[in-house]
Design a protein around this motif. Structure first.
Motif, PDB file in Angstrom:
ATOM      1  N   PRO A 294       0.875  -1.098  -0.006  1.00 26.28           N
ATOM      2  CA  PRO A 294      -0.049   0.017   0.097  1.00 26.28           C
ATOM      3  C   PRO A 294       1.105   1.191   0.015  1.00 26.28           C
ATOM      4  O   PRO A 294       2.014   1.133   0.447  1.00 26.28           O
ATOM      5  CB  PRO A 294      -0.727  -0.321   1.324  1.00 26.28           C
ATOM      6  CG  PRO A 294      -0.656  -1.547   1.611  1.00 26.28           C
ATOM      7  CD  PRO A 294       0.548  -2.196   1.106  1.00 26.28           C
ATOM      8  N   SER A 295       0.403   2.316  -0.560  1.00 22.73           N
ATOM      9  CA  SER A 295       1.100   3.661  -0.646  1.00 22.73           C
ATOM     10  C   SER A 295       1.486   4.002   0.861  1.00 22.73           C
ATOM     11  O   SER A 295       0.609   3.729   1.892  1.00 22.73           O
ATOM     12  CB  SER A 295       0.243   4.557  -0.880  1.00 22.73           C
ATOM     13  OG  SER A 295       0.580   5.977  -1.022  1.00 22.73           O
ATOM     14  N   GLY A 296       2.896   4.525   1.021  1.00 24.47           N
ATOM     15  CA  GLY A 296       3.144   4.722   2.328  1.00 24.47           C
ATOM     16  C   GLY A 296       3.977   3.737   2.888  1.00 24.47           C
ATOM     17  O   GLY A 296       4.724   3.698   4.052  1.00 24.47           O
ATOM     18  N   GLN A 297       3.857   2.548   2.485  1.00 23.47           N
ATOM     19  CA  GLN A 297       4.773   1.188   2.946  1.00 23.47           C
ATOM     20  C   GLN A 297       5.541   0.521   1.945  1.00 23.47           C
ATOM     21  O   GLN A 297       6.023  -0.512   2.089  1.00 23.47           O
ATOM     22  CB  GLN A 297       3.537   0.189   3.431  1.00 23.47           C
ATOM     23  CG  GLN A 297       2.671   0.503   4.454  1.00 23.47           C
ATOM     24  CD  GLN A 297       1.739  -0.283   4.790  1.00 23.47           C
ATOM     25  OE1 GLN A 297       1.810  -1.583   4.326  1.00 23.47           O
ATOM     26  NE2 GLN A 297       0.773  -0.119   5.575  1.00 23.47           N
ATOM     27  N   GLN A 298       5.700   1.057   0.732  1.00 26.93           N
ATOM     28  CA  GLN A 298       6.466   0.731  -0.293  1.00 26.93           C
ATOM     29  C   GLN A 298       8.017   0.820   0.001  1.00 26.93           C
ATOM     30  O   GLN A 298       8.773  -0.110  -0.603  1.00 26.93           O
ATOM     31  CB  GLN A 298       6.196   1.460  -1.694  1.00 26.93           C
ATOM     32  CG  GLN A 298       4.797   1.117  -1.976  1.00 26.93           C
ATOM     33  CD  GLN A 298       4.292   1.809  -3.350  1.00 26.93           C
ATOM     34  OE1 GLN A 298       5.095   2.639  -3.852  1.00 26.93           O
ATOM     35  NE2 GLN A 298       2.975   1.628  -3.818  1.00 26.93           N
ATOM     36  N   ASN A 299       8.371   1.759   0.580  1.00 29.12           N
ATOM     37  CA  ASN A 299       9.728   1.803   1.117  1.00 29.12           C
ATOM     38  C   ASN A 299       9.923   1.466   2.597  1.00 29.12           C
ATOM     39  O   ASN A 299       9.395   2.028   3.446  1.00 29.12           O
ATOM     40  CB  ASN A 299      10.284   3.435   0.964  1.00 29.12           C
ATOM     41  CG  ASN A 299      11.755   3.635   1.173  1.00 29.12           C
ATOM     42  OD1 ASN A 299      12.196   3.149   2.335  1.00 29.12           O
ATOM     43  ND2 ASN A 299      12.384   4.087   0.500  1.00 29.12           N
ATOM     44  N   LEU A 300      10.292   0.418   2.889  1.00 30.57           N
ATOM     45  CA  LEU A 300      10.353  -0.432   3.966  1.00 30.57           C
ATOM     46  C   LEU A 300      11.043   0.598   4.933  1.00 30.57           C
ATOM     47  O   LEU A 300      10.339   0.628   6.164  1.00 30.57           O
ATOM     48  CB  LEU A 300      11.174  -1.710   3.893  1.00 30.57           C
ATOM     49  CG  LEU A 300      11.127  -2.641   5.232  1.00 30.57           C
ATOM     50  CD1 LEU A 300       9.631  -3.036   5.736  1.00 30.57           C
ATOM     51  CD2 LEU A 300      12.182  -3.846   5.078  1.00 30.57           C
ATOM     52  N   VAL A 301      12.322   1.002   4.705  1.00 30.25           N
ATOM     53  CA  VAL A 301      12.847   1.980   6.032  1.00 30.25           C
ATOM     54  C   VAL A 301      11.912   3.084   6.206  1.00 30.25           C
ATOM     55  O   VAL A 301      11.898   3.362   7.539  1.00 30.25           O
ATOM     56  CB  VAL A 301      14.282   2.438   5.160  1.00 30.25           C
ATOM     57  CG1 VAL A 301      14.922   3.509   6.386  1.00 30.25           C
ATOM     58  CG2 VAL A 301      15.190   1.296   5.015  1.00 30.25           C
ATOM     59  N   GLU A 302      11.561   3.915   5.472  1.00 30.14           N
ATOM     60  CA  GLU A 302      10.672   5.042   5.625  1.00 30.14           C
ATOM     61  C   GLU A 302       9.211   4.627   6.526  1.00 30.14           C
ATOM     62  O   GLU A 302       9.085   5.403   7.198  1.00 30.14           O
ATOM     63  CB  GLU A 302      10.235   5.774   4.334  1.00 30.14           C
ATOM     64  CG  GLU A 302      11.556   6.407   3.467  1.00 30.14           C
ATOM     65  CD  GLU A 302      11.129   6.995   2.425  1.00 30.14           C
ATOM     66  OE1 GLU A 302       9.733   6.868   2.054  1.00 30.14           O
ATOM     67  OE2 GLU A 302      11.963   7.656   1.720  1.00 30.14           O
ATOM     68  N   TRP A 303       8.982   3.519   6.038  1.00 34.58           N
ATOM     69  CA  TRP A 303       7.781   3.085   6.675  1.00 34.58           C
ATOM     70  C   TRP A 303       8.072   2.533   8.136  1.00 34.58           C
ATOM     71  O   TRP A 303       7.134   2.957   9.050  1.00 34.58           O
ATOM     72  CB  TRP A 303       6.823   1.927   5.831  1.00 34.58           C
ATOM     73  CG  TRP A 303       6.100   1.068   6.425  1.00 34.58           C
ATOM     74  CD1 TRP A 303       5.061   1.660   7.137  1.00 34.58           C
ATOM     75  CD2 TRP A 303       5.651  -0.280   6.365  1.00 34.58           C
ATOM     76  NE1 TRP A 303       4.074   0.614   7.754  1.00 34.58           N
ATOM     77  CE2 TRP A 303       4.444  -0.413   6.929  1.00 34.58           C
ATOM     78  CE3 TRP A 303       6.283  -1.337   5.751  1.00 34.58           C
ATOM     79  CZ2 TRP A 303       3.763  -1.858   7.075  1.00 34.58           C
ATOM     80  CZ3 TRP A 303       5.741  -2.505   5.833  1.00 34.58           C
ATOM     81  CH2 TRP A 303       4.414  -2.987   6.567  1.00 34.58           C
ATOM     82  N   VAL A 304       9.062   1.746   8.479  1.00 31.50           N
ATOM     83  CA  VAL A 304       9.233   0.844   9.549  1.00 31.50           C
ATOM     84  C   VAL A 304       9.790   1.800  10.587  1.00 31.50           C
ATOM     85  O   VAL A 304       9.519   1.380  11.786  1.00 31.50           O
ATOM     86  CB  VAL A 304       9.896  -0.268   9.105  1.00 31.50           C
ATOM     87  CG1 VAL A 304      10.290  -1.126  10.423  1.00 31.50           C
ATOM     88  CG2 VAL A 304       8.954  -1.568   8.339  1.00 31.50           C
ATOM     89  N   LYS A 305      10.738   2.560  10.409  1.00 33.67           N
ATOM     90  CA  LYS A 305      11.221   3.374  11.268  1.00 33.67           C
ATOM     91  C   LYS A 305      10.590   3.755  12.475  1.00 33.67           C
ATOM     92  O   LYS A 305      11.039   3.499  13.548  1.00 33.67           O
ATOM     93  CB  LYS A 305      12.110   4.610  10.614  1.00 33.67           C
ATOM     94  CG  LYS A 305      13.518   4.302  10.142  1.00 33.67           C
ATOM     95  CD  LYS A 305      14.201   5.698   9.764  1.00 33.67           C
ATOM     96  CE  LYS A 305      15.651   5.463   9.432  1.00 33.67           C
ATOM     97  NZ  LYS A 305      16.375   6.565   9.068  1.00 33.67           N
ATOM     98  N   PRO A 306       9.325   4.450  12.355  1.00 32.08           N
ATOM     99  CA  PRO A 306       8.730   4.848  13.636  1.00 32.08           C
ATOM    100  C   PRO A 306       8.272   3.660  14.549  1.00 32.08           C
ATOM    101  O   PRO A 306       7.960   3.881  15.658  1.00 32.08           O
ATOM    102  CB  PRO A 306       7.587   5.685  12.893  1.00 32.08           C
ATOM    103  CG  PRO A 306       7.987   5.893  11.714  1.00 32.08           C
ATOM    104  CD  PRO A 306       8.676   4.912  11.183  1.00 32.08           C
ATOM    105  N   TYR A 307       8.018   2.533  13.974  1.00 33.67           N
ATOM    106  CA  TYR A 307       7.799   1.257  14.706  1.00 33.67           C
ATOM    107  C   TYR A 307       8.996   0.533  15.515  1.00 33.67           C
ATOM    108  O   TYR A 307       8.787  -0.365  16.327  1.00 33.67           O
ATOM    109  CB  TYR A 307       7.343   0.156  13.720  1.00 33.67           C
ATOM    110  CG  TYR A 307       5.765   0.690  13.176  1.00 33.67           C
ATOM    111  CD1 TYR A 307       4.551   0.183  13.758  1.00 33.67           C
ATOM    112  CD2 TYR A 307       5.833   1.236  11.974  1.00 33.67           C
ATOM    113  CE1 TYR A 307       3.487   0.446  13.321  1.00 33.67           C
ATOM    114  CE2 TYR A 307       4.849   1.584  11.271  1.00 33.67           C
ATOM    115  CZ  TYR A 307       3.481   1.314  11.955  1.00 33.67           C
ATOM    116  OH  TYR A 307       2.290   1.605  11.312  1.00 33.67           O
ATOM    117  N   LEU A 308      10.106   1.174  15.296  1.00 35.16           N
ATOM    118  CA  LEU A 308      11.300   0.402  15.798  1.00 35.16           C
ATOM    119  C   LEU A 308      11.784   1.054  17.224  1.00 35.16           C
ATOM    120  O   LEU A 308      12.568   0.422  17.847  1.00 35.16           O
ATOM    121  CB  LEU A 308      12.664   0.443  15.191  1.00 35.16           C
ATOM    122  CG  LEU A 308      12.309   0.047  13.588  1.00 35.16           C
ATOM    123  CD1 LEU A 308      13.728   0.391  12.754  1.00 35.16           C
ATOM    124  CD2 LEU A 308      12.066  -1.060  13.373  1.00 35.16           C
TER     125      LEU A 308
END
Length: 389
Positions: A294-308
């Motif tokens: 989905p849009s906003g999740q296509q780049n893993l680094v940008e999407w997941v960073k806030p969850y780490l």
């Protein structure tokens, strides 16, 4: 060169030699200069190499074996399609069987992987030479072993030890019943092995920048020991007086460090960034770039960073293939390490030596988890007695 030696995944990693610079500039290499490098091939020597020492070493030359094209054609059954292990920008990799010619050893032999240059490949000569130049001199338990090479007329081939479990990429992203999800301890083992391989390169007598660290270039033997493969883009590091080298930007989208893409400035910390990306893939089981998400999740680094940054949030992006069977504290520490590797300022990223040390500490947490105080047997018994009264 971007070759996966396991079964090809449905969505293969973008080509290693995708010139990232093509987005920034239209600089291309001079074909004539490639041809001039071929004369240097003749200096490669021919005989069997040594076994790597536990900590690795650098040798002036391992005197690798020179194979004839006829030998490799026979070993791969005339490069039969059903012998293909994978394919990348350089060409195809074939499974082969090398017969023993020694007396009394009839019927015995060695499994090998043979990488054959595609005559239409734009990568070819330079990467072939680079691979041999580095792997004939570098030996380490976590670097794939180059057994030899072949150069006859226009035929360029490389012969490697066979890695039974294929690539990390295939295990993380491959589909079908033949691909099983990796357990947590195996994922950690792979991360530690790959980190040790990078650390060795960065601390060798003459520092080596790998330049293309990604899941498809991490190969696994029968015991899931990780070995870094594909040195076609490797480069010697800067002199003692400089912090980086400046070079044409090459690599794989999603793994290349942002400062390298923007300026062409390359250092060992560029490799550290790529390692951080792979750590995220190991945690989440997701590709660094996927246009199908989905849009906003296509780049893993940008999407997941806030969850780490929080354990509770991290659970939401952990690989579902783990089925919750992982130590939360260890996973969180891996996530924190990934964040450090991915910081934008290169000098603030850890060294690979520090990465190895941190992962080893995390491994001890995974192997010897502490029993939470409120779940101790004594407390549980006390609560049971209180309820019974």
């Amino acid at each position: 060169m971007g070759i996966c030696w396991g079964s090809p995944a449905d969505n293969p990693t973008p080509s290693t030699s995708a010139h990232l610079s093509s987005v920034i500039s239209q600089t291309t290499s001079n074909t004539a200069s490639r041809g001039s490098n071929i004369s240097g091939y003749s200096r490669f020597s021919a005989s069997s190499g040594d076994e790597p020492s536990p900590n690795g070493h650098v040798s002036p030359s391992f005197n690798m074996r020179i194979f004839s094209f006829a030998e490799l054609k026979s070993a791969t059954k005339n490069f039969r399609p059903d012998m293909v292990l994978g394919e990348g920008g350089f060409g195809k990799v074939f499974k082969g069987w090398l017969e023993e010619k020694a007396p009394g050893k009839s019927g015995s032999g060695t499994l090998i992987a043979v990488k054959k240059l595609n005559s239409e490949s734009m990568q070819g000569f330079e990467e072939w030479q680079c691979e041999v130049n580095f792997l004939e001199r570098l030996s380490h338990p976590h670097l794939v072993k180059l057994l030899g090479y072949c150069w006859e007329d226009k035929e360029l081939l490389l012969v490697y030890e066979f890695m039974q479990k294929g690539s990390l990429e295939n295990h993380l992203f491959g589909r079908g019943c033949a691909v099983q999800s990796l357990e947590w301890n195996i994922r950690l083992k792979i991360a530690i092995g790959a980190a040790k391989g990078l650390c060795f390169l960065h601390t060798a007598n003459k520092q080596v920048i790998y330049r293309d660290f990604k899941a498809s270039n991490i190969l696994l033997d029968g015991s899931y020991n990780a070995k870094i493969s594909d040195f076609g883009l490797a480069k010697f590091g800067p002199s003692a007086s400089k912090s980086h080298v400046t070079t044409r930007v090459m690599g794989t989208y999603g793994y290349a460090a942002p400062e390298y893409v923007a300026t062409g400035h390359l250092s060992v910390k560029s490799d550290v960034y790529g390692f951080g990306v792979v750590l995220l893939e190991i945690l989440t089981g997701l590709r660094t770039l996927d246009p199908n998400r989905p849009s906003g999740q296509q780049n893993l680094v940008e999407w997941v960073k806030p969850y780490l940054s929080e354990r509770r949030k991290l659970r939401k992006v952990m690989d579902q293939g783990l089925d919750g069977k992982y130590p939360p504290k260890a996973a969180f520490r891996v996530a924190q390490l990934a964040l450090k590797c991915l910081v934008l300022e290169p000098k603030n990223r850890p060294s690979m030596k520090e990465v190895v040390e941190t992962l080893e500490q995390i491994k001890s947490i995974s192997e010897n988890p502490k029993v939470p105080r409120n779940h101790s047997p004594r407390r549980a018994t006390r609560r049971h007695k209180e309820r019974s009264h």
